[in-house]
Scaffold this motif. Structure first.
Motif, PDB file in Angstrom:
ATOM      1  N   GLY A 135      41.509  40.202  56.625  1.00 27.92           N
ATOM      2  CA  GLY A 135      42.191  40.466  55.360  1.00 27.92           C
ATOM      3  C   GLY A 135      41.855  39.434  54.306  1.00 27.92           C
ATOM      4  O   GLY A 135      41.645  39.769  53.134  1.00 27.92           O
ATOM      5  N   LYS A 136      41.764  38.178  54.711  1.00 32.42           N
ATOM      6  CA  LYS A 136      41.390  37.119  53.770  1.00 32.42           C
ATOM      7  C   LYS A 136      39.991  37.365  53.218  1.00 32.42           C
ATOM      8  O   LYS A 136      39.752  37.221  52.017  1.00 32.42           O
ATOM      9  N   LYS A 137      39.077  37.761  54.105  1.00 31.41           N
ATOM     10  CA  LYS A 137      37.707  38.034  53.677  1.00 31.41           C
ATOM     11  C   LYS A 137      37.680  39.199  52.683  1.00 31.41           C
ATOM     12  O   LYS A 137      37.003  39.136  51.653  1.00 31.41           O
ATOM     13  N   LEU A 138      38.408  40.261  52.967  1.00 25.50           N
ATOM     14  CA  LEU A 138      38.461  41.416  52.066  1.00 25.50           C
ATOM     15  C   LEU A 138      39.102  41.041  50.732  1.00 25.50           C
ATOM     16  O   LEU A 138      38.687  41.526  49.681  1.00 25.50           O
ATOM     17  N   PHE A 139      40.100  40.175  50.761  1.00 25.00           N
ATOM     18  CA  PHE A 139      40.755  39.696  49.538  1.00 25.00           C
ATOM     19  C   PHE A 139      39.721  39.054  48.617  1.00 25.00           C
ATOM     20  O   PHE A 139      39.746  39.256  47.407  1.00 25.00           O
ATOM     21  N   GLY A 140      38.796  38.316  49.197  1.00 28.51           N
ATOM     22  CA  GLY A 140      37.731  37.703  48.412  1.00 28.51           C
ATOM     23  C   GLY A 140      36.662  38.705  48.001  1.00 28.51           C
ATOM     24  O   GLY A 140      36.223  38.715  46.858  1.00 28.51           O
TER      25      GLY A 140
ATOM     26  N   GLY B  91      42.975  32.066  44.996  1.00 29.58           N
ATOM     27  CA  GLY B  91      42.484  32.019  46.365  1.00 29.58           C
ATOM     28  C   GLY B  91      43.575  31.997  47.420  1.00 29.58           C
ATOM     29  O   GLY B  91      43.338  32.299  48.588  1.00 29.58           O
ATOM     30  N   ASP B  92      44.794  31.638  47.015  1.00 30.53           N
ATOM     31  CA  ASP B  92      45.906  31.597  47.955  1.00 30.53           C
ATOM     32  C   ASP B  92      46.938  32.699  47.681  1.00 30.53           C
ATOM     33  O   ASP B  92      48.024  32.683  48.256  1.00 30.53           O
ATOM     34  N   ALA B  93      46.595  33.628  46.794  1.00 28.87           N
ATOM     35  CA  ALA B  93      47.459  34.771  46.435  1.00 28.87           C
ATOM     36  C   ALA B  93      48.761  34.346  45.755  1.00 28.87           C
ATOM     37  O   ALA B  93      49.691  35.141  45.656  1.00 28.87           O
ATOM     38  N   LYS B  94      48.789  33.123  45.270  1.00 26.11           N
ATOM     39  CA  LYS B  94      50.026  32.640  44.648  1.00 26.11           C
ATOM     40  C   LYS B  94      50.015  32.791  43.128  1.00 26.11           C
ATOM     41  O   LYS B  94      50.926  32.335  42.450  1.00 26.11           O
TER      42      LYS B  94
ATOM     43  N   VAL C 180      45.680  34.390  36.850  1.00 23.21           N
ATOM     44  CA  VAL C 180      45.878  35.217  35.661  1.00 23.21           C
ATOM     45  C   VAL C 180      46.902  36.296  35.976  1.00 23.21           C
ATOM     46  O   VAL C 180      47.758  36.632  35.165  1.00 23.21           O
ATOM     47  N   GLY C 181      46.821  36.838  37.170  1.00 29.71           N
ATOM     48  CA  GLY C 181      47.764  37.839  37.650  1.00 29.71           C
ATOM     49  C   GLY C 181      48.913  37.169  38.386  1.00 29.71           C
ATOM     50  O   GLY C 181      48.886  35.968  38.656  1.00 29.71           O
ATOM     51  N   PRO C 182      49.945  37.952  38.709  1.00 33.92           N
ATOM     52  CA  PRO C 182      51.126  37.380  39.374  1.00 33.92           C
ATOM     53  C   PRO C 182      50.843  36.943  40.809  1.00 33.92           C
ATOM     54  O   PRO C 182      49.908  37.410  41.445  1.00 33.92           O
ATOM     55  N   GLY C 183      51.687  36.060  41.302  1.00 34.97           N
ATOM     56  CA  GLY C 183      51.661  35.683  42.701  1.00 34.97           C
ATOM     57  C   GLY C 183      52.088  36.863  43.554  1.00 34.97           C
ATOM     58  O   GLY C 183      52.879  37.698  43.132  1.00 34.97           O
ATOM     59  N   LEU C 184      51.559  36.899  44.776  1.00 34.98           N
ATOM     60  CA  LEU C 184      51.858  38.018  45.675  1.00 34.98           C
ATOM     61  C   LEU C 184      52.724  37.611  46.855  1.00 34.98           C
ATOM     62  O   LEU C 184      52.980  38.422  47.736  1.00 34.98           O
TER      63      LEU C 184
ATOM     64  N   LYS D 126      45.269  44.887  56.537  1.00 40.06           N
ATOM     65  CA  LYS D 126      44.794  43.542  56.897  1.00 40.06           C
ATOM     66  C   LYS D 126      44.920  42.588  55.711  1.00 40.06           C
ATOM     67  O   LYS D 126      45.308  41.430  55.881  1.00 40.06           O
ATOM     68  N   VAL D 127      44.612  43.073  54.511  1.00 37.75           N
ATOM     69  CA  VAL D 127      44.778  42.236  53.317  1.00 37.75           C
ATOM     70  C   VAL D 127      46.250  41.849  53.166  1.00 37.75           C
ATOM     71  O   VAL D 127      46.580  40.683  52.938  1.00 37.75           O
ATOM     72  N   ILE D 128      47.123  42.812  53.309  1.00 38.38           N
ATOM     73  CA  ILE D 128      48.565  42.532  53.179  1.00 38.38           C
ATOM     74  C   ILE D 128      49.011  41.533  54.253  1.00 38.38           C
ATOM     75  O   ILE D 128      49.775  40.611  53.959  1.00 38.38           O
ATOM     76  N   ALA D 129      48.504  41.691  55.460  1.00 37.33           N
ATOM     77  CA  ALA D 129      48.859  40.757  56.538  1.00 37.33           C
ATOM     78  C   ALA D 129      48.448  39.339  56.167  1.00 37.33           C
ATOM     79  O   ALA D 129      49.191  38.376  56.408  1.00 37.33           O
ATOM     80  N   TRP D 130      47.255  39.189  55.586  1.00 37.40           N
ATOM     81  CA  TRP D 130      46.822  37.858  55.171  1.00 37.40           C
ATOM     82  C   TRP D 130      47.695  37.334  54.029  1.00 37.40           C
ATOM     83  O   TRP D 130      48.103  36.165  54.051  1.00 37.40           O
ATOM     84  N   VAL D 131      47.996  38.168  53.062  1.00 38.57           N
ATOM     85  CA  VAL D 131      48.856  37.735  51.954  1.00 38.57           C
ATOM     86  C   VAL D 131      50.179  37.201  52.507  1.00 38.57           C
ATOM     87  O   VAL D 131      50.681  36.173  52.042  1.00 38.57           O
TER      88      VAL D 131
END
Length: 156
Positions: free
Chosen positions: A63-68, A78-81, A84-88, A140-145
Motif C-alpha cells: 500500500g505504501k508503494k502504491l501511495f507513492g 509522504g506520511d499521509a499527514k 497541499v491536500g488534507p491529512g488522511l 492496501k493503500v488504506i491499510a498503509w494510511v
C-alpha cells in the motif's frame, strides 16, 4: 477467520448482505461490479466493509508503494499527514466518514468535490477503463494510511 467465512459462503452460494457504497461527492449510492472484488480480502470488504489488510505488514508495505506510485504523496505528503491536500490519518478528517475504511474507500474511489479526482479503476481515467487502482490495491493503500495514525484502524 472472517475471510474463511466469506469464502465458505461464496462456495456454498449463501447470499451475504453487501455493503452499500456512497459517493463522497454527492451522497448518492453506487455499486461496483462484483467481479472487482476478486481476492478474499476484497470479498470480505464487500460483505462487511472491514479491511482485513489492516495490521498485515506485507499488504501495508504494498500500500505504501502504491501511495507513492499514484502520486498521493504530492498532495498528502509522504506520511499521509497532509501537504497541499488534507491529512488522511485523523483524528479529524476533512470527511468524517474517512474514519472508517468503508468511508475512506468511497472517498478514494470516486474522489471529492473540488479536490482529488477518483482513483478507482475506470474512474481515474475515463478514456482508459484499465487505469486506476483495483479494489484490492486500494484496500492496501488504506491499510498503509492507517499505519501513519495512532490507534485508528478504520474497522472499529
Amino acid at each position: 477467520m472472517s475471510s474463511l467465512l466469506v469464502s465458505m459462503m461464496t462456495i456454498v452460494g449463501v447470499a451475504s448482505a453487501d455493503v452499500t457504497f456512497v459517493k463522497t461527492t454527492d451522497g448518492s449510492t453506487f455499486k461496483l461490479d462484483p467481479a472487482l472484488f476478486d481476492t478474499p480480502a476484497a470479498k470480505e470488504f464487500l460483505a462487511t466493509g472491514k479491511n482485513s489488510y489492516v495490521g498485515n505488514a506485507e499488504a501495508e508495505a504494498k500500500g505504501k508503494k502504491l501511495f507513492g506510485l499514484y502520486s498521493c504523496t504530492q498532495c498528502h505528503g509522504g506520511d499521509a499527514k497532509g501537504q497541499v491536500g488534507p491529512g488522511l490519518v485523523g483524528p479529524t478528517f476533512r470527511y468524517p466518514k474517512d474514519a472508517t475504511n468503508k468511508g475512506m474507500f468511497e472517498t478514494l474511489w470516486y474522489g471529492t468535490n473540488g479536490g482529488m479526482g477518483g482513483k478507482g479503476l475506470g474512474i481515474m481515467d475515463a478514456t482508459d477503463p484499465t487505469n486506476g487502482l483495483k479494489v484490492d490495491e486500494l484496500l492496501k493503500v488504506i491499510a498503509w494510511v492507517r499505519t501513519q495514525g495512532k490507534g485508528l484502524t478504520g474497522n472499529e
